[in-house]
Scaffold this active site. Structure first.
Site, PDB file in Angstrom:
ATOM      1  N   PHE A 437       4.549   0.300  -3.024  1.00 48.87           N
ATOM      2  CA  PHE A 437       3.636   1.125  -3.820  1.00 48.87           C
ATOM      3  C   PHE A 437       2.984   0.228  -4.855  1.00 48.87           C
ATOM      4  O   PHE A 437       3.642  -0.310  -5.738  1.00 48.87           O
ATOM      5  CB  PHE A 437       4.347   2.295  -4.516  1.00 48.87           C
ATOM      6  CG  PHE A 437       3.346   3.195  -5.191  1.00 48.87           C
ATOM      7  CD1 PHE A 437       2.714   4.211  -4.483  1.00 48.87           C
ATOM      8  CD2 PHE A 437       2.978   2.997  -6.520  1.00 48.87           C
ATOM      9  CE1 PHE A 437       1.748   5.017  -5.093  1.00 48.87           C
ATOM     10  CE2 PHE A 437       2.023   3.799  -7.125  1.00 48.87           C
ATOM     11  CZ  PHE A 437       1.402   4.805  -6.418  1.00 48.87           C
ATOM     12  N   ASP A 522       4.411  -7.849  -8.067  1.00 45.57           N
ATOM     13  CA  ASP A 522       4.031  -6.631  -8.782  1.00 45.57           C
ATOM     14  C   ASP A 522       5.254  -6.166  -9.560  1.00 45.57           C
ATOM     15  O   ASP A 522       6.179  -5.580  -9.012  1.00 45.57           O
ATOM     16  CB  ASP A 522       3.575  -5.562  -7.769  1.00 45.57           C
ATOM     17  CG  ASP A 522       3.224  -4.244  -8.452  1.00 45.57           C
ATOM     18  OD1 ASP A 522       3.550  -4.080  -9.637  1.00 45.57           O
ATOM     19  OD2 ASP A 522       2.624  -3.379  -7.773  1.00 45.57           O
ATOM     20  N   LYS A 551       2.494  -0.389 -17.219  1.00 47.04           N
ATOM     21  CA  LYS A 551       3.431   0.632 -17.711  1.00 47.04           C
ATOM     22  C   LYS A 551       4.009   0.331 -19.098  1.00 47.04           C
ATOM     23  O   LYS A 551       3.372   0.640 -20.093  1.00 47.04           O
ATOM     24  CB  LYS A 551       4.526   0.864 -16.683  1.00 47.04           C
ATOM     25  CG  LYS A 551       3.943   1.380 -15.343  1.00 47.04           C
ATOM     26  CD  LYS A 551       5.006   1.964 -14.474  1.00 47.04           C
ATOM     27  CE  LYS A 551       4.533   2.225 -13.044  1.00 47.04           C
ATOM     28  NZ  LYS A 551       3.902   3.505 -12.845  1.00 47.04           N
TER      29      LYS A 551
HETATM   30  N1  PLP Z   1       2.587  -0.980  -8.854  1.00 46.22           N
HETATM   31  C1  PLP Z   1       3.792  -0.420  -8.959  1.00 46.22           C
HETATM   32  C2  PLP Z   1       4.999  -1.182  -8.529  1.00 46.22           C
HETATM   33  C3  PLP Z   1       3.932   0.864  -9.453  1.00 46.22           C
HETATM   34  O1  PLP Z   1       5.150   1.423  -9.536  1.00 46.22           O
HETATM   35  C4  PLP Z   1       2.776   1.555  -9.846  1.00 46.22           C
HETATM   36  C5  PLP Z   1       2.883   2.926 -10.366  1.00 46.22           C
HETATM   37  O2  PLP Z   1       3.841   3.645 -10.169  1.00 46.22           O
HETATM   38  C6  PLP Z   1       1.536   0.942  -9.742  1.00 46.22           C
HETATM   39  C7  PLP Z   1       1.476  -0.337  -9.232  1.00 46.22           C
HETATM   40  C8  PLP Z   1       0.270   1.645 -10.142  1.00 46.22           C
HETATM   41  O3  PLP Z   1       0.170   1.751 -11.533  1.00 46.22           O
HETATM   42  P1  PLP Z   1      -0.836   2.800 -12.167  1.00 46.22           P
HETATM   43  O4  PLP Z   1      -0.331   4.166 -11.829  1.00 46.22           O
HETATM   44  O5  PLP Z   1      -0.777   2.529 -13.648  1.00 46.22           O
HETATM   45  O6  PLP Z   1      -2.178   2.538 -11.591  1.00 46.22           O
END
Ligand code: PLP
Length: 701
Positions: A437, A522, A551
Site C-alpha cells: 500500500f 516507503d 504521517k
Molecule cells: N504509504 C504507506 C506505507 C501508507 O501506509 C500510506 C497510508 O496509509 C501511504 C503511503 C499513503 O499516505 P497518504 O494517505 O498520506 O497519501
C-alpha cells in the site's frame, strides 16, 4: 380564542411611525427603515410566517396630544386582535411611548385569563408621572402609564386601571433615571436590574431570572428600547447612554423566548435612522427580532446521516463521531472516552494535541503559514537539515501527503534511470511488492495488487511490476536492464502488518546495489519510531537510496511528507520539474521540525521498542480460539483473527463498546498502533478489554 399560542409560527408585524415626545422626530422613520431592509423576507426565510400587517401613522390634522392618544388606541386594538387570534406580534415602534398602546392591547386580550407580565429592557425607567415629568412629554412616562399613573387624555388609554402587574414586571439595563421614577417603581415592588447588576451577574443569569418573574401567568411580552444597548453597538437612538448591554449579549439570550409558549410578543422602539449612519442599529434591531421569534433551527442532524447525504461514499467508517483528542485518548460527541489504538494510521504517534506541537503550530500560524515555493521561507531549511541528519540522507524534498511523497520518489527514480543509469527513453520499470500500500493516485494504484483499488480506475501507466513480498529471490529475478527502482515497505501495514523474514530488506538492498537499481523504502507508516527504531530499515542496517516519510512527520496536526534521497538521485530534479503549492510551507516545516525534535527528545522510538515487545507478549498470552496469530514490531501490531469464526468488523465494533478504537485491515487483521506516548498501564488496560471483547464474541458464537 387562544391567548397562549402553542409556539405559533405566525408573527404579525406592526409598525408605529411616531416620534411624539421624543427629542428627535427622526425615530418616526424607524419602522419604515426596518421594512425596507427586508425584515419580513428575512423572517420568512427563517421559517416564520411573518406578515407586515400595517404601519400605523398618526392621523393628519389632529393636535399632537389627540393624535398620540388615538394612535395608542389603534395600536392597542391591533395588538389585542393578534393575541386573540393566537398570533405573536412584533411592534416596531418609533418612540417608546408606543409601549402604552402595545401593552394595554395585550393586557386587554388577557383580561379574562390573568395579568400580563413584561420584561422591559431600557436604559431608562420611563416612569415619570405627569406631575413629576421634567419635560411633560409622554416619552418619559409609558411604564408609569401602564401601572395606572397616566393621564388618559394624554395616553388614550381609558381609566387609571393597571395594565401591568408590578410583581410580574421587571426592568433590565437601567442606568439613567430620576429619583421620583425609582421611588414609584420601588413602591410598586417592580424588580429593577440596574446595569451594574447586569455587569456583575451577567445578562444570561438575569434574563433567566426575569423570565421567571414575567412568566407564571397567562402571558408575557418583552419591550426593548434600543438605548438599553451600548451606543458602540446601537448608536442610532435618540438618547444614547454609554455603558449598556452589548448587542451580542442580548442576541445570545433572546432565543430563550423561543421556548416560551406564553411569550405573546415583542416591541422594539427608538430606532432613529437619521442618527444610524451605517444602519448598524437597524440591522441589530432586525437581528434582535429574529433572535426572539424565529423558530429554533432543527436539532443538529446525526452527522453520520448528514455525511451519508453530502459526502462521497468512499469510506466505511466505524460508527462513532469523535470530537476531541488528548494524548492517547479520544472523545465522542456524547462525551465517551476511548483509548486510541489506531493512532490515525501512525499519523498521531506523538499523541493528540501534543502541547509542544500545538504551541509551535499556533505561533507559526500567527507569524506565517503559507507562501509557496515561489519564495524562500525562514523555516524550511532547518526542517530539511534535521530530517537529513536524523535519517542519514543527503537531501530532502517536501510534499504534503504520503501519496505525493511516493509519486515524487517514482518520478525521481524514472528520471534517474534515464539520466544516470542510461535506460532507453520511456522504458524505465518500477518493481513493487504484492500486498503493498503506497497511496491512492492513479500511478500508485497501478502498482497495487488489490483488485478493489484498481478496478474501474485504469488504464495505468506502463512500467509498473509486482513481485511477492518477503522473497528476495523474486526481486533478483524481476530485475532487468530497464529496472529503475524497487519500492518496498519494511513491514507491510495496510497489507495486514506483514513482517517479512529476517534479513529480507538487507538482501534486497544488496541486490539493488549490485544491479544498479534504486532501493526506495516507503516508511510513511513504519518510520519515525513506529517499529521501535527511528526507521524500520535500520533494523537491518539498510540505508535506502530513497526514503519516503509522512504521517507522524506532521505531529498529528498537519499533512507533511518528505522524499529523502542520495544527492545523485535528487539531483535529477531541475527547477520546474516537480513541486506542490503547499509542499515545504513554513507552517508544515515548523511543525515537522518540532515533531522530529519531540520524537528524539521524548525517546518515542525507544518507548515503542520496549512497550511494543511487552504488548506483543501480553497479546500472545491471550488464549482465544478467535486469534490466529499476533505479529508486529514495536507498537505496530496486528492480531489476525480466525475469519471463519468472526469477522474483523465485528471485533472492531465490539472493541468500540469496550472503549478501544481501532480498525481492521484486510478484513481479518486487527491493527494496534497507538500513539507512542502510551503508558504501560494503558496497554495493560487495553489487553484486558481486548481479552474481554474476544471472550464475549466467542460466547456469542
Ligand atoms: N504509504 C504507506 C506505507 C501508507 O501506509 C500510506 C497510508 O496509509 C501511504 C503511503 C499513503 O499516505 P497518504 O494517505 O498520506 O497519501
Amino acid at each position: 380564542m387562544s391567548v397562549t399560542p402553542e409556539h405559533s409560527p405566525i408573527l404579525r408585524l406592526l409598525g408605529v411611525a411616531s416620534g411624539w415626545g421624543a427629542k428627535d422626530q427622526g425615530s418616526k422613520a424607524g419602522p419604515e427603515i426596518l421594512a425596507s431592509l427586508g425584515l419580513e423576507a428575512r423572517l420568512r426565510h427563517r421559517g416564520l410566517e411573518a406578515s407586515w400587517r400595517k404601519t400605523l401613522y398618526p392621523q393628519a390634522g389632529n393636535a399632537a396630544v389627540a393624535t398620540v392618544a388615538e394612535l395608542n388606541q389603534r395600536l392597542a386594538r391591533e395588538v389585542a386582535e393578534a393575541v386573540q387570534a393566537g398570533e405573536r406580534f412584533a411592534v416596531l415602534g418609533g418612540d417608546h411611548s408606543s409601549a402604552i398602546g402595545t401593552w394595554s392591547g395585550a393586557s386587554l386580550a388577557l383580561r379574562e385569563s390573568g395579568p400580563l407580565g413584561l420584561i422591559w429592557i431600557d436604559a431608562h425607567l420611563d416612569s415619570h408621572v405627569p406631575a413629576t415629568s421634567p419635560s411633560g412629554a409622554l416619552h418619559g412616562m409609558p411604564l408609569a402609564c401602564l401601572f395606572g399613573y397616566g393621564d388618559s387624555a394624554l395616553t388614550g388609554i381609558g381609566g387609571a386601571g393597571r395594565k401591568l402587574s408590578p410583581e410580574r414586571t421587571c426592568l433590565i439595563g437601567v442606568r439613567s433615571f430620576e429619583a421620583g421614577e425609582h421611588a414609584l417603581l420601588q413602591g410598586l415592588g417592580v424588580r429593577v436590574y440596574f446595569m451594574e447588576e447586569v455587569l456583575t451577574r451577567g445578562l444570561e443569569a438575569i434574563f433567566a431570572e426575569a423570565l421567571a418573574i414575567a412568566r407564571n401567568g397567562a402571558g408575557f411580552g418583552v419591550s426593548i428600547d434600543l438605548d438599553a444597548i451600548d451606543p458602540r453597538d446601537a448608536p442610532g437612538v435618540a438618547t444614547p447612554e454609554p455603558g449598556g448591554i452589548r448587542g451580542e449579549e442580548l442576541l445570545r439570550v433572546l432565543p430563550q423566548l423561543r421556548d416560551c409558549p406564553d411569550f405573546l410578543g415583542i416591541e422594539i422602539a427608538e430606532l432613529n435612522p437619521s442618527l444610524d449612519r451605517n444602519r448598524s442599529t437597524a440591522y441589530l434591531a432586525a437581528d434582535l427580532l429574529l433572535a426572539a421569534t424565529a423558530p429554533r433551527p432543527p436539532a443538529v442532524e446525526d452527522p453520520i446521516a448528514v455525511l451519508q447525504r453530502y459526502g462521497a461514499h468512499n469510506y466505511d467508517s466505524v460508527p462513532v463521531v469523535l470530537c476531541r483528542g488528548e494524548g492517547v485518548y479520544l472523545w465522542d460527541t456524547a462525551g465517551r472516552r476511548y483509548l486510541d489504538m489506531m493512532g490515525a494510521y501512525s499519523a498521531a504517534s506523538h499523541g493528540h494535541g501534543h502541547p509542544r506541537l500545538v504551541k509551535v503550530l499556533s505561533e507559526q500560524a500567527r507569524r506565517l503559514a503559507i507562501v509557496s515555493r515561489a519564495f524562500h521561507n525562514d523555516r524550511l531549511a532547518a526542517f530539511l537539515q534535521r530530517a537529513c541528519e536524523l535519517t542519514g540522507q543527503d537531501t530532502a524534498l517536501p510534499m504534503n501527503t504520503g501519496a505525493e511523497g511516493v509519486e515524487t520518489a517514482l518520478k525521481a527514480a524514472r528520471k534517474w534511470a534515464y539520466q544516470v543509469k542510461g535506460v532507453a527513453p520511456d522504458q524505465a520499470e518500477i518493481v513493487a511488492c504484492r500486498g503493498n500500500f503506497h497511496g491512492r493516485t492513479i500511478a500508485i494504484v497501478g502498482l497495487s495488487s488489490e483488485p478493489q483499488y484498481r478496478q474501474g480506475f485504469g488504464p495505468f501507466p506502463p512500467g509498473l511490476k509486482t513481485i511477492p513480498y518477503g522473497d528476495s529471490a523474486a526481486l533478483e529475478a524481476a530485475i532487468g536492464e530497464n529496472t529503475a527502482a524497487f519500492l518496498v515497505e519494511p513491514i507491510q501495514g495496510e497489507g495486514g502488518i506483514v513482517v517479512p523474514p529476517s534479513g529480507y530488506l538487507a538482501a534486497c538492498a544488496r541486490i539493488c546495489r549490485e544491479r544498479n537499481v534504486l532501493l526506495l523504502c516507503d516508511e510513511i507508516q513504519t518510520g519515525l519510531g513506529r517499529t521501535g527504531k527511528l526507521l524500520a530499515s535500520w533494523h537491518e542496517d539498510v540505508r535506502p537510496d530513497g526514503l519516503i516519510l509522512g504521517k507522524a512527520l506532521g505531529g498529528g496536526l498537519l499533512p507533511v511528507s518528505l522524499f529523502l534521497a542520495r544527492r545523485e538521485v535528487m539531483d535529477v530534479f531541475r527547477p520546474g520539474d516537480h513541486g506542490s503549492t503547499f509542499g515545504g510551507n513554513p507552517l508544515a516545516a515548523a511543525v515537522g521540525l518540532e515533531a522530529l525534535d519531540v520524537l528524539v527528545e521524548e525517546g518515542l522510538a525507544e518507548r515503542s521498542a520496549e512497550l511494543g515487545a511487552y504488548f506483543l507478549e501480553r497479546l500472545r498470552a491471550l488464549r482465544s480460539p478467535l486469534i490466529r496469530e499476533v505479529r508486529g514490531r514495536g507498537l505496530f501490531v496486528g492480531l489476525e483473527i480466525e475469519p471463519e469464526r468472526v469477522s474483523g468488523r465485528r471485533v472492531v465494533e465490539r472493541l468500540l463498546k469496550h472503549g478501544i478504537l481501532t480498525r481492521e485491515t484486510h478484513k481479518t487483521v486487527i491493527r494496534f498502533a497507538p500513539p507512542l506516548v502510551i503508558e504501560r498501564e494503558q496497554l495493560d488496560g487495553a489487553v484486558e478489554e481486548i481479552g474481554a471483547a474476544l471472550e464475549e464474541l466467542e460466547d456469542a458464537g
